[in-house]
Enzyme design. Structure first.
Site, PDB file in Angstrom:
ATOM      1  N   ASP A 162      64.298  -2.901  31.835  1.00 62.09           N
ATOM      2  CA  ASP A 162      63.243  -3.852  32.209  1.00 62.09           C
ATOM      3  C   ASP A 162      61.887  -3.480  31.613  1.00 62.09           C
ATOM      4  O   ASP A 162      60.939  -4.264  31.715  1.00 62.09           O
ATOM      5  CB  ASP A 162      63.103  -3.924  33.733  1.00 62.09           C
ATOM      6  CG  ASP A 162      64.261  -4.667  34.369  1.00 62.09           C
ATOM      7  OD1 ASP A 162      64.738  -5.642  33.766  1.00 62.09           O
ATOM      8  OD2 ASP A 162      64.704  -4.255  35.459  1.00 62.09           O
ATOM      9  N   ASP A 201      73.798 -13.679  29.899  1.00 65.31           N
ATOM     10  CA  ASP A 201      73.713 -12.208  29.886  1.00 65.31           C
ATOM     11  C   ASP A 201      74.767 -11.574  28.991  1.00 65.31           C
ATOM     12  O   ASP A 201      74.456 -10.772  28.114  1.00 65.31           O
ATOM     13  CB  ASP A 201      73.947 -11.643  31.299  1.00 65.31           C
ATOM     14  CG  ASP A 201      72.668 -11.561  32.107  1.00 65.31           C
ATOM     15  OD1 ASP A 201      71.617 -11.303  31.516  1.00 65.31           O
ATOM     16  OD2 ASP A 201      72.740 -11.758  33.335  1.00 65.31           O
ATOM     17  N   THR A 219      65.504 -13.674  35.424  1.00 66.16           N
ATOM     18  CA  THR A 219      66.563 -14.636  35.735  1.00 66.16           C
ATOM     19  C   THR A 219      66.041 -15.945  36.323  1.00 66.16           C
ATOM     20  O   THR A 219      66.465 -17.026  35.936  1.00 66.16           O
ATOM     21  CB  THR A 219      67.501 -13.974  36.762  1.00 66.16           C
ATOM     22  OG1 THR A 219      67.972 -12.777  36.171  1.00 66.16           O
ATOM     23  CG2 THR A 219      68.637 -14.846  37.147  1.00 66.16           C
TER      24      THR A 219
HETATM   25  P1  AMP Z   1      59.774  -9.313  37.003  1.00 67.64           P
HETATM   26  O1  AMP Z   1      59.967 -10.749  36.697  1.00 67.64           O
HETATM   27  O2  AMP Z   1      58.675  -8.668  36.220  1.00 67.64           O
HETATM   28  O3  AMP Z   1      59.673  -9.008  38.466  1.00 67.64           O
HETATM   29  O4  AMP Z   1      61.020  -8.525  36.424  1.00 67.64           O
HETATM   30  C1  AMP Z   1      62.324  -8.893  36.667  1.00 67.64           C
HETATM   31  C2  AMP Z   1      63.106  -7.624  36.834  1.00 67.64           C
HETATM   32  O5  AMP Z   1      62.738  -6.996  38.047  1.00 67.64           O
HETATM   33  C3  AMP Z   1      64.582  -7.838  36.962  1.00 67.64           C
HETATM   34  O6  AMP Z   1      65.225  -7.727  35.730  1.00 67.64           O
HETATM   35  C4  AMP Z   1      65.049  -6.747  37.893  1.00 67.64           C
HETATM   36  O7  AMP Z   1      65.739  -5.741  37.215  1.00 67.64           O
HETATM   37  C5  AMP Z   1      63.775  -6.167  38.461  1.00 67.64           C
HETATM   38  N1  AMP Z   1      63.857  -6.077  39.933  1.00 67.64           N
HETATM   39  C6  AMP Z   1      64.817  -6.568  40.715  1.00 67.64           C
HETATM   40  N2  AMP Z   1      64.585  -6.256  42.019  1.00 67.64           N
HETATM   41  C7  AMP Z   1      63.456  -5.525  42.037  1.00 67.64           C
HETATM   42  C8  AMP Z   1      62.710  -4.887  43.086  1.00 67.64           C
HETATM   43  N3  AMP Z   1      63.081  -4.952  44.354  1.00 67.64           N
HETATM   44  N4  AMP Z   1      61.607  -4.210  42.740  1.00 67.64           N
HETATM   45  C9  AMP Z   1      61.207  -4.152  41.467  1.00 67.64           C
HETATM   46  N5  AMP Z   1      61.879  -4.748  40.423  1.00 67.64           N
HETATM   47  C10 AMP Z   1      62.997  -5.421  40.710  1.00 67.64           C
HETATM   48 MG    MG Z   2      65.703  -7.418  33.630  1.00 62.87          MG
END
Ligand code: AMP
Ligand code: MG
Length: 319
Positions: A261, A40, A122
């Site tokens: 994001d 990061d 991640t």
């Molecule tokens: P994805 O793999 O599309 O779910 O995207 C990952 C991103 O989702 C991460 O970089 C976070 O910033 C974001 N994220 C983390 N927690 C949450 C949550 N509770 N609801 C929605 N998005 C989240």
């Molecule tokens: Mg992200």
């Protein structure tokens, strides 16, 4: 403006991330998040540095800050980051350089703002699967374009970019002469059995049950469904490999989405001729700082948007 400096920085950042995966995932196995931390800070330092050189007066919104780099990172991690950056950039990188690059342009107002997610997805990064590096940009608060590196997508990884209302894809690696950018477009598919739908892999990030209800209501329960980490989902819709990416909030989690994001991904899909809206059909609003005021995302090839939106509103209306 062209995006060459930013594309080059995203390429360098993905290489730093691969190096971290190769060398440091092995030494800090089993759920330890330190490889992600190293990647990061390293990736953001490379990208912010490139912006500071190419567009010194522009503003930046990014996930990491210099202060955290100094206070949250162990001495060992800091040494690793400096070493990785020194190798990648071919200049002697000091701790002060990293802090300065991480903070460059943050908290600053300008006509143009760059929005950086240094490592998105991640879990995918830790599994050596799908993750992305995203850099979007706004002008006067309007999303204009961006660059996205997706090392786990297509053979050898892909680099997507959106510029002047058009979207492109080129190989992430390989000789420069062979990295020819091709314009990309969303699909024109509408037949439910032929549609590809993508959604988050992580259960905590979205409501899978609401998305299932939407698919049933819209007659898309026969479509192909893939769970996938990161904003690569946007890239897949932009280039026509997928037709719909749904992101509906969980009932128990009023989550505020971070702009980083979504910026690069939304820019790509719109430039490729697709549609990106909130769950009420309004556009995403990138003008309000770190957080989007939007509750969820419907990302589509455009042709099926209305049909999905109607189903989303019915499902969300029922709470
Ligand atoms: P994805 O793999 O599309 O779910 O995207 C990952 C991103 O989702 C991460 O970089 C976070 O910033 C974001 N994220 C983390 N927690 C949450 C949550 N509770 N609801 C929605 N998005 C989240
Ligand atoms: Mg992200």
């Amino acid at each position: 403006m062209n995006l060459e400096a930013i594309k080059q920085a995203v390429r360098q950042a993905t290489r730093l991330c691969s190096e971290v995966q190769r060398k440091h995932l092995v030494s800090s196995a089993k759920g330890d998040r330190s490889p992600v931390t190293i990647a990061d800070y390293g990736a953001q330092a490379i990208i912010s540095r490139a912006i500071s050189i190419a567009y010194p007066d522009d503003a930046i919104i990014a996930e990491e800050q210099g202060e955290q780099f100094l206070s949250l990172v162990t001495d060992e991690q800091r040494v690793r980051i400096l070493k990785l950056l020194t190798n990648r950039l071919d200049v002697n990188v000091t701790q002060q350089d990293v802090v300065r690059w991480l903070d460059h342009g943050q908290g600053h107002d300008a006509v143009r703002t760059w929005i950086i997610d240094p490592v998105d997805g991640t879990k995918g990064f830790l599994r050596l699967a799908h993750y992305a590096i995203g850099v979007g940009y706004t002008e006067n608060g309007k999303l204009k374009g961006g660059v996205m590196g997706t090392p786990g997508y297509r053979d050898g990884g892909a680099l997507f970019f959106a510029l002047d209302g058009k979207a492109y894809c080129e190989p992430l690696n390989g000789a420069e002469a062979e990295r020819i950018a091709e314009q990309i477009h969303v699909s024109s598919r509408t037949v439910p059995e032929e549609l590809h739908i993508v959604q988050s892999y992580e259960k905590a990030h979205t409501s899978k049950s609401r998305m299932q209800q939407v698919r049933e209501l819209a007659g898309l329960d026969v479509s192909i469904l893939d769970d996938l980490d990161s904003m690569e989902k946007y890239a897949r819709v932009a280039c026509g490999d997928a037709d719909l990416y749904l992101r509906l909030p969980r009932e128990d989690n009023p989550y505020s989405h971070n702009v980083w994001d979504h910026a690069a991904g939304a820019a790509l899909v719109m430039a490729a001729g697709g549609m990106v809206t909130d769950i009420d059909g309004s556009p995403l609003d990138f003008s309000t700082g770190d957080k989007l005021p939007n509750k969820g995302m419907i990302v589509s090839n455009g042709h099926i948007h209305e049909r999905v939106l109607t189903a989303v509103q019915e499902v969300m209306g029922e709470g």
